[in-house]
Design an enzyme around this catalytic site. Structure first.
Site, PDB file in Angstrom:
ATOM      1  N   HIS A 259       0.518   1.061 -11.138  1.00 19.51           N
ATOM      2  CA  HIS A 259       1.010   2.067 -12.079  1.00 19.51           C
ATOM      3  C   HIS A 259       2.524   2.199 -12.073  1.00 19.51           C
ATOM      4  CE1 HIS A 259       0.718   4.871  -8.540  1.00 19.51           C
ATOM      5  NE2 HIS A 259       1.775   5.414  -9.116  1.00 19.51           N
TER       6      HIS A 259
ATOM      7  N   ASP B  86      -5.041  -0.650  -8.052  1.00 21.30           N
ATOM      8  CA  ASP B  86      -3.712  -0.056  -8.170  1.00 21.30           C
ATOM      9  C   ASP B  86      -2.706  -0.771  -7.265  1.00 21.30           C
ATOM     10  OD1 ASP B  86      -1.756   1.546  -9.224  1.00 21.30           O
ATOM     11  OD2 ASP B  86      -2.144   3.247  -7.892  1.00 21.30           O
TER      12      ASP B  86
ATOM     13  N   SER C 167       5.423   6.234  -4.952  1.00 21.61           N
ATOM     14  CA  SER C 167       4.371   5.267  -5.249  1.00 21.61           C
ATOM     15  C   SER C 167       4.823   3.843  -4.960  1.00 21.61           C
ATOM     16  CB  SER C 167       3.970   5.359  -6.719  1.00 21.61           C
ATOM     17  OG  SER C 167       3.092   6.413  -6.935  1.00 21.61           O
TER      18      SER C 167
END
Length: 475
Positions: A203, A236, A318
């Site tokens: 992402h 992910d 992230s």
């Protein structure tokens, strides 16, 4: 519980803790000292629960996921402040509703807020210093006190947080991804090998996959263009490669996430709200936490059996490494749970001490497949399961998504004798309480692995061995 991915959009300002400012000594009362912009009461929607933290699929549904990729879209849910999305009622086959855009000043608001707070504190400190100096000048018996120089040299051993950070920081990068429309965001990654491969979250780089722009900046300020080598939406995980990579890259040492214990110390490195090279600490709060998350930019979810940590993780962390006390990478920071939205008048949410990382053992396997073929490989049992949490497990549905068979003919589940209506309650020694939990656990394995499945049929418990099949790609 709903979780959210961080770093997928240019982050708005954070929910930051108050910055206390001591009031200067003054002869006349002037009220309270000016406050920085951080003390506001933040309000937002509470995250929805599923009974177990499989984060993102609390909805009850009788619709079944297709045993082949892609899984049906996640149910809708209240939007999250960092651009992520949880899930509400509805099954994997339900339509996905894009969260309404949030108003806010973006990352610039954070920078301005920090500068204001610093200036206010600095101004008060200067005024206080001047007052004390003036009082000393007026005193006839003032003396000068010299600072001590006998403290000795500061030593930071390799096992300290400072020692781990000093070694790991040069091998982390701040990633900026920009799509063809000009939209994008900031995330983190770390050096995987000397050839210039960087591991991060899918992402983080999703905006740059199809013709976008991607850059990676090291703590020393050196910035490199990069390209996406492969990305796995379901896991992910993504791998990018530096263009014209330097020859002195130092890959971070990978640990063994299977040997991590609850209570182990953790160190997270990332760029929360765009603040590159930030280091935070905590512990492993839980293991094998079932998590389903989405960044809100598409209709598919990511599933993981995550490491949970209370190390502060915020949007922008992230893709960054979660390290153990020896500096080994044990996970990839991926998602957070938040109580709601808020902060500086925006919808941005931040850390409440519930962060989730993809175990490095799984991420390493995925990264190696992406480097070799550019496509992810997923383990599967070949059966559609319901999201109905009242079933007490992962129930094989009577009909697959799109009219497909609920049990894939000739697939692993069919060969093992599993049928529609069976409720899977365990996979090896892991308790299965929902469909997303089952998916997350299956994806911790590789195709060809043999697992033991415990299921209920007609009120009786049965156990069967299943050899997992494989599916290549996200589409």
């Amino acid at each position: 519980m709903s979780t959210e991915n961080e770093g997928t959009a240019v982050p708005p300002a954070p929910s930051a803790p108050p910055v206390p400012v001591d009031a200067p000594a003054a002869p006349a009362p002037q009220g309270q000292a000016p406050q920085g912009p951080y003390g506001q009461d933040l309000k937002g929607q509470p995250a929805q629960g599923q009974g177990v933290p499989d984060a993102g699929h609390p909805g009850v549904s009788s619709s079944a996921p297709d045993p082949s990729w892609p899984p049906p879209p996640p149910p809708t849910a209240p939007s999250h402040g960092d651009g992520g999305s949880g899930y509400g009622a509805g099954g994997w086959g339900s339509s996905y509703q894009q969260p309404a855009p949030k108003s806010g000043r973006g990352r610039g608001g954070l920078v301005a807020g920090i500068l204001v707070a610093a200036l206010v504190a600095g101004g008060l400190g200067g005024g206080l210093g001047y007052t004390l100096a003036k009082n000393n000048d007026d005193s006839t018996g003032s003396t000068t006190v010299s600072a001590s120089t006998s403290g000795g040299d500061v030593k930071r051993d390799p096992g300290t947080v400072a020692g781990v950070a000093a070694k790991a920081l040069p091998s982390t990068v701040t990633i900026e991804a920009e799509g063809t429309s000009g939209e994008g965001g900031t995330g983190t990654g770390f050096v995987f090998d000397k050839q210039g491969h960087i591991i991060t979250n899918n992402h983080v780089v999703a905006d740059a996959v199809d013709g976008g722009k991607l850059t990676a900046t090291f703590p020393n300020g050196k910035k490199y263009d990069a390209e996406v080598i492969g990305n796995a939406q379901g896991y992910d995980v993504a791998v990018i490669k530096l263009k014209n990579a330097p020859g002195d890259l130092k890959p971070l040492t990978l640990g063994d996430s299977d040997k991590v214990a609850i209570g182990d110390a953790t160190i997270a490195i990332g760029a929360p709200f765009g603040l590159s090279d930030t280091v935070t600490t905590g512990i492993i709060s839980a293991k094998n936490r079932p998590v389903a998350s989405s960044d809100g930019s598409g209709s598919q979810a990511s599933y993981m059996s995550a490491l949970q940590t209370d190390a502060s993780i915020n949007p922008g962390n992230s893709g960054g490494p979660l390290l153990d006390a020896q500096g080994n990478v044990i996970g990839i920071n991926s998602a957070i749970q938040s109580t709601g939205n808020g902060g500086f008048g925006t919808g941005q949410s931040g850390s409440i001490g519930l962060g989730f990382a993809i175990p490095i053992n799984q991420a390493e396997y995925v990264a190696q497949e992406l480097i070799k073929t550019g496509k992810p490989v997923y383990a599967k049992i070949g059966a559609s399961v319901s999201l109905d949490e009242s079933s007490g497990g992962a129930k094989i549905t009577d009909q697959g998504a799109g009219g497909a068979a609920p049990v894939e003919p000739g697939g692993p589940a069919a060969k093992a004798g599993l049928k529609p209506g069976d409720v899977i309650t365990k996979l090896d020694d892991r308790v299965i309480d929902s469909g997303p939990t089952l998916i997350g656990e299956i994806w911790t394995h590789k195709p060809g692995d043999k697992v033991t499945i415990t299921y209920e049929r007609g009120g009786k418990q049965h156990t069967v061995d299943v050899t997992l099949g494989s599916r290549v790609g996200d589409n």
